[in-house]
Design an enzyme around this catalytic site. Structure first.
Site, mmCIF file in Angstrom:
data_model
loop_
_atom_site.group_PDB
_atom_site.id
_atom_site.type_symbol
_atom_site.label_atom_id
_atom_site.label_comp_id
_atom_site.label_asym_id
_atom_site.label_seq_id
_atom_site.Cartn_x
_atom_site.Cartn_y
_atom_site.Cartn_z
ATOM 1 N N TYR A 1 50.682 57.069 104.739
ATOM 2 C CA TYR A 1 50.843 55.383 104.456
ATOM 3 C C TYR A 1 50.649 55.439 103.036
ATOM 4 O O TYR A 1 49.534 55.965 102.622
ATOM 5 C CB TYR A 1 49.615 55.014 105.534
ATOM 6 N N ARG B 1 57.526 43.069 106.521
ATOM 7 C CA ARG B 1 58.248 44.474 106.763
ATOM 8 C C ARG B 1 60.133 44.625 106.915
ATOM 9 O O ARG B 1 60.811 44.343 106.500
ATOM 10 C CB ARG B 1 57.549 45.571 107.699
ATOM 11 N N TRP C 1 50.633 52.956 118.912
ATOM 12 C CA TRP C 1 51.559 52.599 117.587
ATOM 13 C C TRP C 1 52.172 51.192 117.510
ATOM 14 O O TRP C 1 53.182 51.050 118.580
ATOM 15 C CB TRP C 1 51.341 53.403 116.665
#
Length: 356
Positions: free
Chosen positions: A61, A234, A211
Site C-alpha cells: 500500500y 478508485r 478484503w
C-alpha cells in the site's frame, strides 16, 4: 463490537477490522485515498471507540507509506491495538524483491516493523501465492518469525483452495506452525470464494478474513446503471481491479442492495458490509474509509439486521454457477456435504430448479 477467535487460535479479533489502503495515497495508490497522519489518528480514535482494535496494512500500500502513516497514528498506544501487514508483491527491481522466499520475507518484515514503529506484528501475511518458492521454505520462514517474536501469527492471502490446503498440510508437520487465517476477496457480486476457499478455511481452522467487501469501490453507492463513478474514487480514477464477470449481473446486485438499503434508510455500502459479515464461514471483514464520516457510516452497518427475505434477495442475484462437481454433489449427495459446504450446495440445488 463482536469479537471472534481468528481461525483455530486463541487470538480474539473484532468482526470489523480497519483497512489502511486509503492511508497516504502515494506511489500509484492516489486513487485509493490520501489520508495523512493527523486524520489517520482521528480515524484510529473513532475505530477504538467503537471497539475496533485491529488495523490491516501491507508493504504494497503506497509502497510502504501506508505503514508509515499507520505507525504514526498508533504511536504511544501499541498495546491497545492489533496490527497486520503483508509481503509478496514485487516492489523493487531486484529479483528477490518479492515473493514468498526466505530472503524477501525476512527483509520485508524488518522494513515493515521499522515503518510501523513496532517490534512485532500480531499477524503477518504472505500476500500472494508464490509457486516458484518451495512451500517448505515459506512455512519454515514464517515459523521462525513466530518463534523469534517478530510476529505472533501468520496467514496467507489470495491463494487457491489447493494451495491453501497444501500449505496447511506441510505446516502441520512437527516443528512448523500453521497459518491461522487467509485474507480473501468476497463481495455480494464476487462469490467465487464459496466454491472452495470459504469451506476449506472452515474445515482447516483457518479464519477467512475478507478484503474489500465493497468490491474495490464497485459497491460504494455511486455506481449503477445510470451512474458513472466519480473521478475521485478508485473506479473513476483508473484503478484496474477488480475483474467483473458480467456487468449486467453487477447492476442487478446493486439494484438489490439499493432496494434493501431503502428498507433500512441505509446506504448501499452499509448493506453490502452487513450482508458479507453475516454469510456462512466468514470471519472478520476489513472495512475502509476515505474520511471520518465514511468510517462512522461503515461502523454503523454492524448493527443493521437484515430479514431472511432481504438476505435471500441479495444472495440469489449473483449465486455462483453450480460448476462440477458442485452440480453433481448438490443433485446426488447434498446430505453428505460438510457443514461448511451445505449452505452453498443448497443454493446450487435451487439454481438447478431442484428445490425440495
Amino acid at each position: 463490537m463482536e469479537y471472534i477467535n481468528l481461525g483455530n487460535s486463541g487470538l480474539r479479533v473484532p468482526k470489523y477490522i480497519l483497512g489502511t489502503i486509503p492511508f497516504s495515497g502515494t506511489n500509484g495508490f492516489e486513487a485509493t485515498g490520501n489520508i495523512k497522519e493527523d486524520e489517520a489518528r482521528k480515524m484510529v480514535d473513532i475505530a477504538l471507540d467503537a471497539g475496533i482494535n485491529m488495523f490491516d496494512t501491507a508493504n504494497l500500500y503506497s509502497k510502504g507509506d501506508a505503514e508509515r502513516v499507520l505507525g504514526a497514528a498508533i504511536k504511544g498506544r501499541r498495546d491497545e491495538v492489533l496490527l497486520t501487514s503483508k509481503t509478496g508483491f514485487q516492489l523493487g527491481e531486484k529479483p528477490n524483491d518479492g515473493g514468498a522466499s526466505r530472503i524477501n520475507i525476512e527483509t520485508s518484515i524488518d522494513r515493515s516493523l521499522e515503518r510501523l514503529g513496532t517490534d512485532y506484528l500480531d499477524v503477518y501475511f504472505v500476500h500472494l501465492w508464490d509457486g516458484q518458492t518451495p512451500i517448505e521454505e515459506t512455512v519454515e520462514t514464517m515459523t521462525n518469525l513466530v518463534k523469534s517474536g517478530k510476529i505472533r501469527y501468520w496467514g496467507v492471502s489470495n491463494y487457491s483452495g489447493w494451495a491453501l490446503a497444501r500449505t496447511f498440510s506441510i505446516a502441520e508437520k512437527p516443528g512448523y506452525i500453521p497459518p491461522i487465517t487467509q485474507q480473501i476477496y468476497y463481495t455480494p457480486e464476487a462469490r467465487e470464494a464459496e466454491y472452495e476457499l470459504l469451506p476449506a478455511g472452515k474445515e482447516l481452522g483457518i479464519g477467512s478474513m475478507i478484503w474489500s467487501p465493497l468490491g474495490e469501490g464497485l459497491l460504494n453507492g455511486k455506481i449503477g446503471r445510470n451512474k458513472t463513478a466519480p473521478e475521485d474514487t478508485r473506479q473513476g480514477g483508473g484503478w484496474p481491479e477488480p475483474w467483473v464477470q458480467d456487468q449486467e449481473r453487477l447492476y442487478q446486485v446493486i439494484d438489490a442492495l439499493e432496494e434493501v438499503a431503502a428498507n433500512h434508510d441505509a446506504s448501499v455500502p452499509q448493506i453490502a458490509y452487513t450482508w458479507v459479515k453475516d454469510r456462512p464461514n466468514v470471519g472478520p471483514i476489513v472495512i475502509a474509509a476515505r474520511n471520518e464520516q465514511q468510517l462512522k457510516e461503515d461502523i454503523a452497518s454492524f448493527d443493521i439486521q437484515l430479514t431472511q427475505e432481504e438476505h435471500d434477495r441479495i444472495e440469489s442475484v449473483a449465486r455462483p454457477a453450480p460448476l462440477y462437481p458442485n452440480w453433481h454433489r448438490a443433485m446426488n449427495s447434498l446430505e453428505k456435504g460438510s457443514p461448511s459446504e451445505i449452505p452453498y450446495l443448497k443454493g446450487y440445488k435451487q439454481s438447478m430448479g431442484l428445490e425440495d
